[in-house]
Each structure stands twice: as structure tokens, then as C-alpha cells.
Design an enzyme around this catalytic site. Structure first.
Site, mmCIF file in Angstrom:
data_model
loop_
_atom_site.group_PDB
_atom_site.id
_atom_site.type_symbol
_atom_site.label_atom_id
_atom_site.label_comp_id
_atom_site.label_asym_id
_atom_site.label_seq_id
_atom_site.Cartn_x
_atom_site.Cartn_y
_atom_site.Cartn_z
ATOM 1 N N THR A 89 1.187 -1.438 0.247
ATOM 2 C CA THR A 89 -0.144 -0.512 0.232
ATOM 3 C C THR A 89 0.968 0.971 -0.536
ATOM 4 O O THR A 89 0.879 2.551 -0.312
ATOM 5 C CB THR A 89 -0.693 0.367 1.500
ATOM 6 O OG1 THR A 89 0.251 -0.229 2.212
ATOM 7 C CG2 THR A 89 -2.458 -1.358 0.604
ATOM 8 N N ASP B 170 -0.219 -11.173 7.317
ATOM 9 C CA ASP B 170 0.240 -10.767 5.877
ATOM 10 C C ASP B 170 1.201 -12.063 5.432
ATOM 11 O O ASP B 170 0.910 -12.297 3.879
ATOM 12 C CB ASP B 170 1.521 -10.278 6.795
ATOM 13 C CG ASP B 170 1.197 -8.194 7.625
ATOM 14 O OD1 ASP B 170 -0.038 -8.076 6.907
ATOM 15 O OD2 ASP B 170 1.824 -8.159 8.100
HETATM 16 P P1 ADP Z 1 4.036 -2.108 1.629
HETATM 17 O O1 ADP Z 1 3.419 -0.519 2.161
HETATM 18 O O2 ADP Z 1 4.432 -0.758 -0.089
HETATM 19 O O3 ADP Z 1 4.547 -2.694 1.510
HETATM 20 P P2 ADP Z 1 6.521 -1.485 2.490
HETATM 21 O O4 ADP Z 1 6.996 -0.542 3.979
HETATM 22 O O5 ADP Z 1 6.359 -3.266 3.320
HETATM 23 O O6 ADP Z 1 5.515 -1.092 2.084
HETATM 24 O O7 ADP Z 1 8.049 -1.807 2.337
HETATM 25 C C1 ADP Z 1 8.545 -2.567 0.934
HETATM 26 C C2 ADP Z 1 9.292 -1.557 0.339
HETATM 27 O O8 ADP Z 1 10.654 -2.055 0.794
HETATM 28 C C3 ADP Z 1 9.559 -2.637 -1.358
HETATM 29 O O9 ADP Z 1 9.644 -2.322 -2.032
HETATM 30 C C4 ADP Z 1 10.864 -3.954 -0.660
HETATM 31 O O10 ADP Z 1 11.334 -4.237 -1.666
HETATM 32 C C5 ADP Z 1 11.715 -2.906 0.192
HETATM 33 N N1 ADP Z 1 12.411 -3.506 1.445
HETATM 34 C C6 ADP Z 1 11.938 -4.711 2.110
HETATM 35 N N2 ADP Z 1 13.474 -5.656 2.990
HETATM 36 C C7 ADP Z 1 13.731 -4.669 2.646
HETATM 37 C C8 ADP Z 1 15.372 -4.635 3.305
HETATM 38 N N3 ADP Z 1 15.796 -5.601 3.961
HETATM 39 N N4 ADP Z 1 16.419 -3.491 2.080
HETATM 40 C C9 ADP Z 1 15.559 -2.723 1.794
HETATM 41 N N5 ADP Z 1 14.683 -2.797 0.854
HETATM 42 C C10 ADP Z 1 13.434 -3.750 1.834
#
Ligand code: ADP
Length: 535
Positions: free
Chosen positions: A93, A398
Site C-alpha cells: 500500500t 500478512d
Molecule cells: P508497502 O506498504 O508498500 O509494502 P513496506 O514498508 O512494506 O511498504 O516497504 C516495501 C518496500 O521495502 C519494498 O519495495 C521492498 O522491496 C522493500 N524492502 C523490504 N525489505 C527490505 C530490505 N531489507 N532492504 C531494502 N528494502 C527492503
């Protein structure tokens, strides 16, 4: 002189053309701007205080936009995009809103260069279609042909672990327990699709929370658990080959809606009156027994007298069951909900191998196992307090969503901005083949995608521009999985190695929600607002 033409009510305000567009873009971008800092594992929390003074602290995009009570109509389109994202795939989201904001920001630059909104919209749509076509080719396919095979379970385990580890603050054993339950639940309800994937109907997976014990005491029940006791001590505690009547009618004498006065002048009359009530209840119980029910599950109340009659017939009964559980039971047991007992037939009854009351911690619960539809499962969560239980439930939801996404379309993409960067690079090549002013719009789409790795770098405390340059250089060398590792604050060549992965369905939906919201806003060139009602 001609009379003036009045098109709108007095007090209506109207903004047209570029002004309307800029006003809308500004509102939507302001919202997206707010969510920027919440993106990724290092994203910061927002503290939201509603009109009642209740406080929510979260970095979950869906919760933030839902709780913010957004007023501006254009910003509301972004809220809708986030909601659609959440409903479709249960994740992504924040990314969807942030990307929509970036698309609008880049569109504004094009408007400044006098590119017409229609051309921008067309270019964005082309870029989106191309990106969607590229996505599966840029990921890794997972073999899910045999859900019970060790290799498939291992892949599913990794995906569930990735989802849980970013959100769930739990000990190793607890995570393992949860992952096992989630994989068992999902693979039990999965239905093969012609596409080679599986449909996973999440409403067949019921989650119940029971305070006490620890997360490790949680269990997966192949059937349904009701957080209720058997109503009467004289009833059986265990019924095998259960024929179950699922009622949404009360087993009580209906009380009149308006208070009625009955004049009773003799003790005989009281007895007759009570006898009449008892007979009515006995008739209902007899009816249920006559169609063969040996278990009764009731959404409403069961009168003491009715309980007594049920017990005498050896029927196990449970009352005041939640409506949502009643609906799940209908599906799982192959029953039909009975609203009028006098019209009930044997066909309305559901079936389960076993209905049994068992002790869970200090309470008793009713377990229904071996249901007619063996695909219904129930996760019974245990935990020491409400907060731990709520957190475990959110994490499980999730994880269920990510596994569902993978089973529907078994391709994983590199996260940490890697996929956005690769897409941007490929889209720029594509833009050149399209040419004209649309080329500019497709390039703007690519620029917008690159905002994602830049924001991830920023929240991880890195310098965003140099991170972008570094990533571009690596991708140009063919390192298509190089991305940001937010936890170490470094760029790595293979994010898969660190389990920074995303289901293709989530990313595809992010692109869809963001493109739809951005193009919807770009299409509006007239903002007509009625005067607010005076309160
Ligand atoms: P959303 O609500 O969009 O899912 P999140 O806060 O979960 O938002 O962030 C998702 C983003 O974070 C994605 O682009 C994912 O690839 C990235 N992501 C997840 N884990 C890591 C990590 N360890 N390092 C860098 N990016 C990450």
C-alpha cells in the site's frame, strides 16, 4: 438584454483547466509525500490521533490512509488506490501511494513543458503495459507443482519468513511455529487452477485468539473451533458422526416487541401459561431431533427449558455463536442456515466426524473436526496478552496473503528497489522505440519508478542520489538483482541472497493501483465544488 444563465447553485466554486489539474496534483502529492518516510523496513511510524482522541501508531500504509480522514477529492483517489491494493493483495500500500505521487510529480514537469495531459496518460498506460509484460521475465519462478514436496515447502517457508521477519518481533521457535501453521493452513485450502497456480480462499482460514499460554502453544485445527462451551451440563461433551443444525433463530419463546400485559387471575392460569411456553420449546426441540440433528449450533440464545429438552434428547448445543462463524460453519459443514425451525429438513443439516468440547487453558472450546468440506481450517492462537495476540494475528494475516500471492502466481521478484531500477532501465529503451512526445511520458514513468530505490536509500540513511547512480551502474553491467539492503545501509549485488523478495502479484498490483490513480487525476480538468452545507 438576455437573462443570465445560472448553471450552478449559489456558492459553487469552479476551477478549470490547468489550475484544476495543478490543484489536484498538489493535494495528491502532499499525501504521497507524507507516506514517503514510512516506506521499507526502516520506514518511520506515523502517530495518528482521531476525532475521539484515540491514538494509532503505525507505518502500515493502508492503516495510515484509512485513518487520516482525507478530505480533498483528488487525494481521496489515492486513498482508494491504497484500499484497492490492500484488498487485492494485502501488501504494497505504501509503495502504491508513493509511486502514484511520483508519477504525478513527473507529470507536472511534463505539463510545464506543455505536454498535453492526454499524451501523458497515453504514455503512462503504455509504460504500465510494458512493465507488466516485463515483470514475470525479471523474476524467479518457484516450483509449486507438488505442495507437499520438501523443496516447495522450503520455498514457501522462505517467503513466509521474509514477511514475518520484517514485522514480527518473535523468538526463533515462535516464528517457526507460526510459519508451519500458515503453510499448513494455506496448502490445505489451496485449489489448483488451470493456470498452474492455486486459488487460496482466505475466508476458509479462521483465526481465533485465546489468551494464555505462549505462541508456541498455538495450533492448527483441521476444522473449526468455537470459543464457546456446551450450554448444559446434561448434554454430551463429544458427538461423533455429527449431524449439525446451524440456526440463526433463537430457541426461545419470542418476546413481544411491545410490552404486553397478561391478566392472570388464578394459579391454574399461570401453570397453563408456562406449560404453553414449555410445549412450544419442546416442539422446536422435537422438530430438530426428528430431522436427525444431534448437534445444534445457534447464533442466538437457547432458553433454559429448551436446553433441558435438548439434553434429554442427547443433543449437544452451543449458543450465541458469532454471525461470521455461523457463515463459516455453513460453508465448512455443507449446512444450510436454519431461520425457521418449523420448516427445517434433514437436508439443512451439516456434517462433521467429531464435535467435542475441550479444555484450552482455563477455558473450554468446542472443536468441530472432519467437516464435510475438509478445506476449512482454524488457527487457534495462544499468547500471554492481548497485544501479543493482536500482533501475531496481524503477522499471520500478512504471511497468509504473501503465500496466497505466490500460490496464485509463483514468481518472486528482487526487492529493495532492484526490480524498479531494472524496469526503469528497460522502459527507457522501450521509450526510444516509441518516440514522439509519448517517449517523454514513458521516460517520466521510468523516473518515477526510480524514486522507490531512492526513498529506500534515504530511509536507510544513505545518500539517495549516489545510491541511484551506483545502482544504475550495476544494473547496466547486467546485475539485475542488485538493490538496497536497508538493514545494513548498503547496496548489494544480490538481494535474493538476503531474502529481500516480493511476490510478482504485489508488484503488478502496485503498478496498476498507482497508474490508475495517477491517470485518473490527470484526466480531471474541471473541479466543481458545491458550497458546503451550513451546519
Ligand atoms: P508497502 O506498504 O508498500 O509494502 P513496506 O514498508 O512494506 O511498504 O516497504 C516495501 C518496500 O521495502 C519494498 O519495495 C521492498 O522491496 C522493500 N524492502 C523490504 N525489505 C527490505 C530490505 N531489507 N532492504 C531494502 N528494502 C527492503
Amino acid at each position: 438584454m438576455a437573462a443570465p444563465v445560472l448553471l450552478f447553485k449559489e456558492g459553487t466554486s469552479r476551477t478549470t483547466g490547468r489550475d484544476a489539474l495543478r490543484n489536484n496534483i498538489l493535494a495528491a502529492r502532499t499525501l504521497a509525500e507524507m507516506l514517503r518516510t514510512s516506506l521499507g523496513p526502516k520506514g518511520l511510524d506515523k502517530m495518528l490521533i482521531d476525532s475521539f482522541g484515540d491514538v494509532t501508531i503505525t507505518n502500515d500504509g493502508a492503516t495510515i490512509v484509512k485513518d487520516m480522514e482525507i478530505q480533498h477529492p483528488a487525494a481521496k483517489l489515492l486513498v482508494e488506490a491504497a484500499k484497492a491494493q490492500d484488498a487485492e493483495v494485502g501488501d504494497g500500500t505504501t509503495s502504491a501511494v508513493v509511486l502514484a505521487g511520483a508519477l504525478l510529480e513527473k507529470a507536472e514537469n511534463l505539463l510545464d513543458q506543455n505536454v498535453h495531459p492526454t499524451i501523458i496518460i497515453e504514455g503512462y498506460k503504455k509504460a504500465y503495459a510494458k512493465a507488466l509484460e516485463l515483470l514475470p521475465q525479471l523474476g524467479t519462478r518457484i516450483d509449486i507443482r507438488d505442495l507437499s514436496s520438501a523443496t516447495t515447502r522450503e520455498s514457501l517457508r522462505k517467503i513466509a519468513f521474509t514477511t514475518l521477519s520484517s514485522k514480527f518481533i518473535a523468538e526463533g521457535e515462535e516464528i517457526n511455529k507460526i510459519i508451519d501453521m500458515v503453510i499448513d493452513a494455506v496448502t490445505t485450502v489451496a485449489e489448483p487452477l488451470p493456470s498452474g497456480g492455486y486459488n487460496v480462499s482466505l475466508d476458509l482460514i479462521k483465526i481465533d485468539k485465546k489468551k494464555g499460554g505462549s505462541i508456541e502453544d498455538s495450533m492448527l485445527v483441521r476444522g473449526i473451533v468455537l470459543d464457546k462451551e456446551v450450554v448444559h451440563p446434561g448434554m454430551p461433551r463429544r458427538v461423533t458422526k455429527a449431524k449439525i443444525a446451524v440456526l440463526d433463530a433463537a430457541l426461545e419463546v419470542e418476546k413481544p416487541e411491545i410490552s404486553a400485559k397478561i391478566s392472570i387471575t388464578s394459579p391454574e392460569q399461570i401453570k397453563a401459561f408456562l406449560d404453553e411456553e414449555a410445549r412450544y420449546l419442546k416442539d422446536m426441540v422435537d422438530k430438530l431431533a426428528s430431522i436427525g440433528a444431534n448437534v445444534v449450533i445457534c447464533q442466538k440464545g437457547i432458553d433454559d427449558v429448551a436446553q433441558h429438552f435438548l439434553a434429554k434428547k442427547g443433543i449437544l448445543a452451543v449458543r450465541r455463536v458469532k454471525r461470521s462463524d455461523i457463515e463459516k460453519l455453513e460453508k465448512a459443514l455443507g449446512a444450510r442456515i436454519i431461520s425457521s425451525i418449523k420448516d427445517a429438513t434433514a437436508d439443512d443439516l451439516g456434517y462433521a466426524e467429531l464435535v467435542e468440547e475441550r479444555r484450552v487453558g482455563n477455558d473450554k472450546m468446542v472443536f468441530i473436526e472432519g467437516a464435510k468440506n475438509p478445506k476449512a481450517v482454524n488457527i487457534l492462537l495462544r499468547g500471554s496478552n492481548d497485544m501479543a495476540l493482536d500482533e501475531a494475528e496481524r503477522s499471520i494475516n500478512d504471511a497468509l496473503h504473501s503465500l496466497r500471492n505466490i500460490l496464485l502466481e509463483p514468481v518472486i521478484l528482487p526487492g529493495g528497489g532492484a526490480i524498479e531500477l531494472e524496469l526503469a532501465m528497460k522502459l527507457r529503451e522501450y521509450a526510444r522505440s516509441v518516440g514522439g512526445k509519448e517517449q517523454l511520458a514513458i521516460e517520466a514513468f521510468a523516473d518515477a519508478l526510480e524514486e522507490i530505490p531512492m526513498i529506500l536509500a534515504e530511509t536507510a540513511g544513505m545518500e539517495p542520489i549516489s545510491a541511484l547512480m551506483d545502482l544504475r551502474a550495476r544494473h547496466a553491467k547486467g546485475l539485475i538483482n542488485s538493490g538496497i539492503d536497508a538493514l545494513s545501509g548498503k547496496i548489494v549485488d544480490d538481494v535474493f541472497g538476503l531474502n529481500i523478495i516480493e511476490p510478482v502479484r504485489v508488484k503488478a498490483q502496485v503498478l496498476k493501483s498507482a497508474t490508475e490513480a495517477a491517470t485518473a487525476i490527470l484526466k480531471i480538468d474541471d473541479l466543481i465544488a458545491a458550497a458546503p452545507l451550513k451546519s
